[in-house]
Write a protein that holds these residues in place. Structure first.
Motif, PDB file in Angstrom:
ATOM      1  N   ASP A 172       0.799  -1.225   0.000  1.00  0.00           N
ATOM      2  CA  ASP A 172       0.000   0.000   0.000  1.00  0.00           C
ATOM      3  C   ASP A 172       0.827   1.268   0.000  1.00  0.00           C
ATOM      4  O   ASP A 172       0.317   2.345  -0.309  1.00  0.00           O
ATOM      5  CB  ASP A 172      -0.919   0.015   1.236  1.00  0.00           C
ATOM      6  CG  ASP A 172      -1.792  -1.218   1.278  1.00  0.00           C
ATOM      7  OD1 ASP A 172      -2.352  -1.579   0.236  1.00  0.00           O
ATOM      8  OD2 ASP A 172      -1.896  -1.836   2.352  1.00  0.00           O
ATOM      9  N   PHE A 213      -5.130  -0.176  -7.747  1.00  0.00           N
ATOM     10  CA  PHE A 213      -5.656   0.340  -6.484  1.00  0.00           C
ATOM     11  C   PHE A 213      -7.045  -0.255  -6.276  1.00  0.00           C
ATOM     12  O   PHE A 213      -7.816  -0.405  -7.230  1.00  0.00           O
ATOM     13  CB  PHE A 213      -5.765   1.865  -6.528  1.00  0.00           C
ATOM     14  CG  PHE A 213      -4.435   2.568  -6.498  1.00  0.00           C
ATOM     15  CD1 PHE A 213      -3.793   2.813  -5.287  1.00  0.00           C
ATOM     16  CD2 PHE A 213      -3.817   2.974  -7.672  1.00  0.00           C
ATOM     17  CE1 PHE A 213      -2.565   3.462  -5.258  1.00  0.00           C
ATOM     18  CE2 PHE A 213      -2.592   3.626  -7.638  1.00  0.00           C
ATOM     19  CZ  PHE A 213      -1.972   3.865  -6.431  1.00  0.00           C
ATOM     20  N   LEU A 258      -8.789   9.202  -5.740  1.00  0.00           N
ATOM     21  CA  LEU A 258      -7.482   8.672  -6.153  1.00  0.00           C
ATOM     22  C   LEU A 258      -7.066   9.278  -7.490  1.00  0.00           C
ATOM     23  O   LEU A 258      -5.925   9.712  -7.669  1.00  0.00           O
ATOM     24  CB  LEU A 258      -7.543   7.145  -6.280  1.00  0.00           C
ATOM     25  CG  LEU A 258      -6.296   6.565  -6.934  1.00  0.00           C
ATOM     26  CD1 LEU A 258      -5.104   6.605  -5.979  1.00  0.00           C
ATOM     27  CD2 LEU A 258      -6.519   5.158  -7.422  1.00  0.00           C
ATOM     28  N   GLU A 307     -10.621  -0.054  -3.893  1.00  0.00           N
ATOM     29  CA  GLU A 307     -11.376   0.660  -2.866  1.00  0.00           C
ATOM     30  C   GLU A 307     -11.567  -0.239  -1.648  1.00  0.00           C
ATOM     31  O   GLU A 307     -11.883  -1.426  -1.799  1.00  0.00           O
ATOM     32  CB  GLU A 307     -12.756   1.063  -3.403  1.00  0.00           C
ATOM     33  CG  GLU A 307     -12.716   2.266  -4.320  1.00  0.00           C
ATOM     34  CD  GLU A 307     -14.090   2.660  -4.851  1.00  0.00           C
ATOM     35  OE1 GLU A 307     -14.199   3.745  -5.430  1.00  0.00           O
ATOM     36  OE2 GLU A 307     -15.050   1.872  -4.711  1.00  0.00           O
ATOM     37  N   ALA A 335       0.253   7.778  -3.004  1.00  0.00           N
ATOM     38  CA  ALA A 335      -0.199   6.946  -4.123  1.00  0.00           C
ATOM     39  C   ALA A 335       0.646   7.168  -5.384  1.00  0.00           C
ATOM     40  O   ALA A 335       1.010   6.213  -6.079  1.00  0.00           O
ATOM     41  CB  ALA A 335      -1.676   7.231  -4.411  1.00  0.00           C
ATOM     42  N   LEU A 354      -6.935   1.484  -0.921  1.00  0.00           N
ATOM     43  CA  LEU A 354      -6.949   2.934  -0.713  1.00  0.00           C
ATOM     44  C   LEU A 354      -7.377   3.300   0.700  1.00  0.00           C
ATOM     45  O   LEU A 354      -8.460   2.922   1.137  1.00  0.00           O
ATOM     46  CB  LEU A 354      -7.936   3.563  -1.690  1.00  0.00           C
ATOM     47  CG  LEU A 354      -7.434   3.662  -3.106  1.00  0.00           C
ATOM     48  CD1 LEU A 354      -8.573   3.987  -4.043  1.00  0.00           C
ATOM     49  CD2 LEU A 354      -6.367   4.727  -3.171  1.00  0.00           C
ATOM     50  N   LEU A 378      -3.077   7.967   0.788  1.00  0.00           N
ATOM     51  CA  LEU A 378      -3.428   8.646  -0.466  1.00  0.00           C
ATOM     52  C   LEU A 378      -2.300   9.572  -0.935  1.00  0.00           C
ATOM     53  O   LEU A 378      -1.984   9.622  -2.127  1.00  0.00           O
ATOM     54  CB  LEU A 378      -4.737   9.432  -0.275  1.00  0.00           C
ATOM     55  CG  LEU A 378      -5.335  10.032  -1.535  1.00  0.00           C
ATOM     56  CD1 LEU A 378      -5.657   8.958  -2.572  1.00  0.00           C
ATOM     57  CD2 LEU A 378      -6.592  10.837  -1.215  1.00  0.00           C
TER      58      LEU A 378
END
Ligand code: SAM
Ligand code: SF4
Length: 351
Positions: A146, A210, A233, A212, A194, A186, A191
């Motif tokens: 992540d 990615f 995103l 959700e 990212a 996410l 964030l």
């Protein structure tokens, strides 16, 4: 009779297995055919991602309740030979927590030659086993990562293991477990990182998707209002990259693909909550305890382990599996009023 919930907000009829058509495949009442098998092999994990596991880990499953190597191989063979499954992915918990993972892979590779075998993993400790897994017959890996910021990673996973994960990804690439796909869930905390994660994946030649966050965390903290959705995103990535939508590669693949800076590199987004794609779902799931789940959100499970241990033959097991899938819901129902998350969290189902 149990009730089923419909993802499109439509009331669905009371469940009946008597009307299941007599076909070999894993069909459901909405015309879908499940061909993609996810096999969870353990509930234990080396990380504690906040969107998945509680800090203390999931309750321990006693050894005798876990499927053995031979039982997993047998069920995978039945899925392929009798039920039309054409793709198998090992998951968990963390599949690398099972010492017999290489044996499971080798047994399945021998039982169902030609069927793609892959694994979803956090890659902690993969560095030491990637070559053996590839030799056993594993084709490729999906790695969950992540953040490439060590502090963010440690915060999110409650473990400071980013170096081991990165070493595992590189070892997997060297072992030929390619293409390596990276899954990133996410969260508000990650964030801001990212774009860095995408940059890293582009440099390393990994395909990034990615996802959700879904209400599948053991702590039950998920809230619709605070979740990061695909739109947020895209805004964040758009500050560094020029993204052009190219749509979905194939209808059963949940990720929508975007060209990055004109391509050929792409990034995928699985908008599991805000864009429901359950109508195209072709998955069937086996838990580490040997129950079939027709979907992530239905708590109805059919116990193949108990049937197997009381002497059921292949045909009987295949029939039970078909019954389980026939009752698959139309959709996850997350966006419906009165939605209740399932009893099992993602780590206990197998993502
Ligand atoms: N431990 C392995 C891993 O993390 O890849 C395999 C099991 S994990 C449960 C499988 C996948 O589920 C991971 O890609 C993870 O990011 C995803 N996942 C876990 N909890 C989730 C949630 N609440 N919403 C969306 N995806 C989730
Ligand atoms: Fe473990 Fe995977 Fe869940 Fe993270 S997402 S806690 S790595 S099972």
């Amino acid at each position: 009779m149990p009730r089923v919930r419909g993802g499109g907000g439509q009331p669905t009829p009371a469940l009946s297995r008597a009307d299941r058509p007599s076909v070999a495949a894993l069909v459901d009442r909405f015309g879908r055919v499940a061909k993609d098998l996810r096999v969870s092999i353990i509930e234990k994990c080396s990380l504690r991602c906040t969107y998945c596991m509680p800090a203390e880990g999931l309750p321990n499953i006693p050894q005798h309740r876990l499927l053995t190597t031979d039982e997993i191989v047998r069920l995978v063979r039945i899925a392929v030979e009798d039920l039309g499954v054409n793709e198998v992915r090992f998951t968990g918990g963390e599949p690398l927590m099972r010492r017999d993972l290489e044996d499971i892979v080798a047994g399945c590779a021998q039982a169902v030659p030609g069927i793609p075998l892959s694994m979803t993993t956090n890659a902690v400790g993969l560095e030491r086993r990637a070559r053996r897994l590839a030799a056993a017959g594993l084709g490729r890996v999906n790695v969950s990562l992540d953040s490439i910021d060590r502090a963010h990673f440690a915060e999110l996973t409650r473990r400071d293991r980013l170096p081991s994960v990165l070493a595992g990804i590189r070892a997997a690439a060297r072992a030929g477990l390619a293409p390596i796909k990276i899954n990133a869930v996410l969260m508000p905390e990650t964030l801001s990182g990212a774009a860095d994660l995408l940059e890293w994946c582009l440099t390393e030649g990994c395909l990034l998707r990615f996802i959700e966050q879904m209400p599948l965390d053991a702590d039950r903290r998920w809230a619709r209002a605070s979740m990061v959705d695909a739109e947020r995103l895209l805004e964040a990535l758009g500050e560094r990259f020029d993204l052009t939508e190219v749509g979905r590669e194939d209808p059963s693949a949940p990720a929508e693909e975007w060209l990055v800076d004109g391509g050929p590199a792409t990034v995928g987004i699985v908008a599991s909550v805000t864009r429901n794609f359950c109508a195209d779902c072709d998955r069937t799931r086996l838990t580490a305890e040997g129950t079939v789940r027709s979907g992530l959100f239905s708590d109805e499970e059919v116990d193949l382990r108990a049937a197997m241990r009381s002497g059921a033959g292949d045909e009987k097991l295949a029939g039970l599996w078909r019954d389980a899938m026939w009752s698959k819901w139309a959709g996850h129902g997350i966006n419906l009023e009165g939605f209740e998350p399932p009893n099992r969290s993602m780590g206990a189902i197998g993502g």
